[in-house]
Design a protein around this motif. Structure first.
Motif, mmCIF file in Angstrom:
data_model
loop_
_atom_site.group_PDB
_atom_site.id
_atom_site.type_symbol
_atom_site.label_atom_id
_atom_site.label_comp_id
_atom_site.label_asym_id
_atom_site.label_seq_id
_atom_site.Cartn_x
_atom_site.Cartn_y
_atom_site.Cartn_z
ATOM 1 N N GLU A 267 0.837 -1.207 0.000
ATOM 2 C CA GLU A 267 0.000 0.000 0.000
ATOM 3 C C GLU A 267 0.871 1.256 0.000
ATOM 4 O OE1 GLU A 267 -3.745 1.974 2.468
ATOM 5 O OE2 GLU A 267 -3.029 -0.036 2.950
ATOM 6 N N ALA A 268 1.995 1.182 0.723
ATOM 7 C CA ALA A 268 2.918 2.311 0.725
ATOM 8 C C ALA A 268 3.581 2.479 -0.642
ATOM 9 C CB ALA A 268 3.984 2.115 1.804
ATOM 10 N N VAL A 269 3.766 1.363 -1.382
ATOM 11 C CA VAL A 269 4.332 1.463 -2.729
ATOM 12 C C VAL A 269 3.429 2.304 -3.612
ATOM 13 C CG1 VAL A 269 4.948 0.178 -4.815
ATOM 14 C CG2 VAL A 269 5.581 -0.724 -2.577
ATOM 15 N N THR A 270 2.114 2.066 -3.523
ATOM 16 C CA THR A 270 1.171 2.852 -4.317
ATOM 17 C C THR A 270 1.219 4.320 -3.931
ATOM 18 O OG1 THR A 270 -0.289 0.942 -4.582
ATOM 19 C CG2 THR A 270 -1.257 3.120 -4.954
ATOM 20 N N ALA A 271 1.250 4.600 -2.621
ATOM 21 C CA ALA A 271 1.296 5.988 -2.158
ATOM 22 C C ALA A 271 2.571 6.690 -2.610
ATOM 23 C CB ALA A 271 1.191 6.029 -0.631
ATOM 24 N N TYR A 272 3.651 5.926 -2.758
ATOM 25 C CA TYR A 272 4.906 6.513 -3.236
ATOM 26 C C TYR A 272 4.969 6.531 -4.755
ATOM 27 C CZ TYR A 272 9.858 7.144 -4.175
ATOM 28 O OH TYR A 272 11.053 7.611 -4.661
ATOM 29 N N ALA A 273 4.535 5.428 -5.392
ATOM 30 C CA ALA A 273 4.772 5.249 -6.829
ATOM 31 C C ALA A 273 3.971 6.219 -7.686
ATOM 32 C CB ALA A 273 4.445 3.812 -7.239
ATOM 33 N N VAL A 274 2.737 6.563 -7.276
ATOM 34 C CA VAL A 274 1.917 7.434 -8.118
ATOM 35 C C VAL A 274 2.525 8.831 -8.237
ATOM 36 C CG1 VAL A 274 -0.327 8.549 -8.371
ATOM 37 C CG2 VAL A 274 -0.194 6.124 -7.795
ATOM 38 N N PRO A 275 2.797 9.555 -7.126
ATOM 39 C CA PRO A 275 3.457 10.862 -7.286
ATOM 40 C C PRO A 275 4.871 10.731 -7.857
ATOM 41 C CG PRO A 275 3.282 10.291 -4.962
ATOM 42 C CD PRO A 275 2.449 9.305 -5.704
ATOM 43 N N ALA A 276 5.575 9.639 -7.511
ATOM 44 C CA ALA A 276 6.917 9.453 -8.056
ATOM 45 C C ALA A 276 6.866 9.297 -9.569
ATOM 46 C CB ALA A 276 7.580 8.233 -7.421
ATOM 47 N N ARG A 277 5.815 8.634 -10.050
ATOM 48 C CA ARG A 277 5.717 8.446 -11.500
ATOM 49 C C ARG A 277 5.474 9.770 -12.218
ATOM 50 N NH1 ARG A 277 2.424 3.606 -14.589
ATOM 51 N NH2 ARG A 277 3.619 3.760 -16.529
ATOM 52 N N LEU A 278 4.719 10.646 -11.595
ATOM 53 C CA LEU A 278 4.512 11.971 -12.187
ATOM 54 C C LEU A 278 5.845 12.674 -12.408
ATOM 55 C CD1 LEU A 278 1.513 13.303 -10.042
ATOM 56 C CD2 LEU A 278 1.430 12.624 -12.437
ATOM 57 N N PHE A 279 6.662 12.714 -11.370
ATOM 58 C CA PHE A 279 7.939 13.410 -11.465
ATOM 59 C C PHE A 279 8.929 12.644 -12.336
ATOM 60 C CE2 PHE A 279 6.267 15.513 -7.706
ATOM 61 C CZ PHE A 279 6.689 16.820 -7.890
ATOM 62 N N THR A 280 8.905 11.313 -12.249
ATOM 63 C CA THR A 280 9.830 10.520 -13.047
ATOM 64 C C THR A 280 9.558 10.692 -14.534
ATOM 65 O OG1 THR A 280 10.050 8.900 -11.271
ATOM 66 C CG2 THR A 280 10.698 8.199 -13.480
ATOM 67 N N LEU A 281 8.289 10.711 -14.919
ATOM 68 C CA LEU A 281 7.942 10.916 -16.320
ATOM 69 C C LEU A 281 8.421 12.279 -16.810
ATOM 70 C CD1 LEU A 281 4.349 9.391 -16.385
ATOM 71 C CD2 LEU A 281 6.372 8.490 -17.551
ATOM 72 N N LEU A 282 8.249 13.307 -15.968
ATOM 73 C CA LEU A 282 8.742 14.633 -16.352
ATOM 74 C C LEU A 282 10.263 14.653 -16.459
ATOM 75 C CD1 LEU A 282 6.471 16.874 -14.073
ATOM 76 C CD2 LEU A 282 6.359 16.687 -16.563
ATOM 77 N N GLY A 283 10.926 14.016 -15.491
ATOM 78 C CA GLY A 283 12.379 14.009 -15.488
ATOM 79 C C GLY A 283 12.956 13.267 -16.676
ATOM 80 N N PHE A 284 12.419 12.093 -16.965
ATOM 81 C CA PHE A 284 12.951 11.324 -18.080
ATOM 82 C C PHE A 284 12.540 11.906 -19.425
ATOM 83 C CE2 PHE A 284 13.775 8.115 -14.838
ATOM 84 C CZ PHE A 284 15.051 7.733 -15.214
ATOM 85 N N LEU A 285 11.464 12.671 -19.441
ATOM 86 C CA LEU A 285 11.135 13.412 -20.660
ATOM 87 C C LEU A 285 12.292 14.341 -21.019
ATOM 88 C CD1 LEU A 285 9.333 14.650 -22.864
ATOM 89 C CD2 LEU A 285 8.322 16.105 -21.095
ATOM 90 N N VAL A 286 12.785 15.085 -20.038
ATOM 91 C CA VAL A 286 13.888 16.016 -20.279
ATOM 92 C C VAL A 286 15.166 15.256 -20.619
ATOM 93 C CG1 VAL A 286 15.339 17.796 -19.242
ATOM 94 C CG2 VAL A 286 12.882 17.780 -18.809
ATOM 95 N N ILE A 287 15.440 14.166 -19.899
ATOM 96 C CA ILE A 287 16.659 13.399 -20.142
ATOM 97 C C ILE A 287 16.657 12.807 -21.547
ATOM 98 C CG2 ILE A 287 17.947 11.348 -19.445
ATOM 99 C CD1 ILE A 287 17.001 11.933 -16.559
ATOM 100 N N LEU A 288 15.524 12.239 -21.973
ATOM 101 C CA LEU A 288 15.451 11.619 -23.292
ATOM 102 C C LEU A 288 15.450 12.652 -24.413
ATOM 103 C CD1 LEU A 288 12.917 8.762 -22.504
ATOM 104 C CD2 LEU A 288 15.365 8.539 -22.930
ATOM 105 N N VAL A 289 14.921 13.838 -24.136
ATOM 106 C CA VAL A 289 14.995 14.910 -25.133
ATOM 107 C C VAL A 289 16.453 15.271 -25.399
ATOM 108 C CG1 VAL A 289 14.562 17.388 -25.424
ATOM 109 C CG2 VAL A 289 12.685 15.853 -24.816
#
Length: 462
Positions: A267-289
């Motif tokens: 349950e803690a994974v879900t609470a961490y993973a959802v907001p983490a995925r928001l930031f991770t997607l933004l971060g890797f968007l910049v890295i892959l660009v």
């Protein structure tokens, strides 16, 4: 240098623009699907899916670094028009990765009944041991099959078809949307919904592979008869350090969910993973660009245009950091309200967690252009040393922080560990590349045919 530098800059801008479009699609589609899949699967099954996704991220090293090595080797073949040699590299890479993919899938399915997936992923709540086995098989199979299929992306980049490649990748991301929504609308089992979500990119890469080698570039398409043992050894030698670096980096970057799962539960994974995925997607968007910087820096270094490398690196470092700061600030200020309005399951929105995730992603984005200079020159060892230290330090710090202070401590542990380990080694490697390629460097430093043992001692591929 003026005309060549301007042409290179224009190609770089074009590549970055199409990459931004493609990666933006890759960000939007998962964001759209999160509330749908979280509501349909429930917190426990969604957390299970995210934990398995972390496993696939850790298994990214299974391409042996051949994707990076192939892109580097094909660039001179494209410049010289040597289609025969290019086909030899392409055929050798596909043969190696196809054998690995088929063998891994076979072992995975044969051994799936004896591997304790439920214990490995700390399954609890509504997620069952059978769910753990099925979700793991579906996600890992799709991932492994995509290993050889994704080589076409590297080939297209090497042959200056960056825009076309990015369009195909955007199509792969978009394909997950109707497949997943259709599975949810049809009330299919949760495992089928997950399978629909992960299969889209695999199917699109399959179509892209056929189209590229049958219609676009048949002269370099993989053939068994074109496999050259000498070229295969040469390619594997170049890919070796990239392979090891990818192993260590993947383990370090994808340990969060597993650490949280064992420290605090799914349950803690879900609470961490959802907001983490928001930031991770933004971060890797910049890295892959920043990926088009790889080939652009390689061209500039080969011609001795160090001023261009320095200028573009400074600008891209600034742009990468600023690109993340605005959305990160919005999520930090209003993230709790956005998550509450967006998601069907209340997860809270701890601002300390959001602030740590923002800090972590800005650090990654800001150092990406510096790493691309080293990748272009084949200087991998400084990065490898820094990332190895990061893996050890960060896992210990994340575990301690999660058990003592909760999930909010995890991204801060990542950021502090990164500053202490990866950052200084990355800067050292960047300065080393510029020194090696300086006109004042000795001819031995600049000779690409120098003895392979001396290249290994300097941290370069042989």
């Amino acid at each position: 240098m003026g005309g060549l530098g301007r042409d290179r800059s224009r190609r770089l801008v074009s590549g970055i623009a199409t990459a931004a479009l493609s990666r933006g699609t890759g960000v939007v589609v998962p964001l759209v699907l999160i509330p749908v899949t979280l509501s349909y699967l429930g917190a426990d099954r969604y957390g299970l899916w995210m934990a398995v996704t972390a496993l696939t991220g850790m298994a990214a090293f299974t391409d042996l670094g051949l994707g990076n090595g192939l892109m580097t080797k094909l660039a001179p073949c494209y410049s010289s028009g040597d289609a025969a040699k290019a086909r030899g590299y392409v055929s050798s890479a596909y043969l190696v990765l196809t054998v690995i993919s088929v063998g891994t899938c076979t072992l995975l399915w044969v051994l799936s009944g004896v591997i304790p997936w439920a214990s490995l992923l700390n399954v609890s709540g509504t997620a069952t041991p059978s769910d753990a086995r099925a979700v793991t098989l579906v996600c890992l199979t799709a991932f492994v099959l995509n290993i050889p299929l994704s080589l076409v992306i590297r080939v297209q980049y090497a042959y200056q078809q960056v825009g076309r490649s990015n369009i195909w990748q955007a199509a792969g991301s978009l394909s997950s949307l109707p497949l997943t929504l259709g599975a949810v609308q049809a009330s299919l089992p949760p495992v089928t919904v997950i399978a629909a979500s992960v299969s889209g990119p695999v199917l699109v890469n399959l179509v892209n592979t056929g189209w590229t080698y049958v219609r676009q570039m048949p002269e370099i398409g993989p053939r068994i008869g074109a496999v050259d043992p000498r070229l295969a050894r040469e390619l594997l030698r170049l890919s070796g350090l990239f392979f090891v670096l990818t192993i260590v980096w993947s383990l370090g970057m994808n340990a969060d969910s597993l650490v949280v799962a064992h420290a605090l539960g799914l349950e803690a994974v879900t609470a961490y993973a959802v907001p983490a995925r928001l930031f991770t997607l933004l971060g890797f968007l910049v890295i892959l660009v920043n990926l088009p910087l790889w080939s652009a820096n390689g061209d500039a270094l080969a011609q001795g245009h160090l001023d261009w490398v320095r200028r573009i690196t400074r600008w891209m470092t600034l742009i990468s950091a600023l690109t993340l700061l605005l959305p990160a600030a919005v999520l930090l200020i209003a993230g709790d309200r956005l998550l509450a309005a967006w998601l069907p399951v209340p997860l809270g929105g701890d601002r300390w967690l959001l602030g740590g995730l923002a800090l972590w992603m800005v650090l990654l984005a800001a150092t990406s252009p510096i790493a691309m200079v080293q990748n272009a020159a084949g200087v991998v060892r400084p990065q490898l040393l820094g990332v190895s230290l990061y893996l050890v330090l960060s896992v210990l710090a994340k575990w301690y922080g999660a058990t003592r202070y909760g999930i909010a401590a995890v991204p801060y542990a990542s950021a502090v560990s990164y500053v202490l380990t990866v950052l200084p080694f990355t800067w050292y490697g960047y300065r080393r590349v510029l020194t090696t390629h300086s006109p004042k460097a000795s001819s031995a430093d600049l000779d690409p045919e120098r003895d392979s043992h001396s290249r290994v001692r300097e941290g370069l591929p042989g």
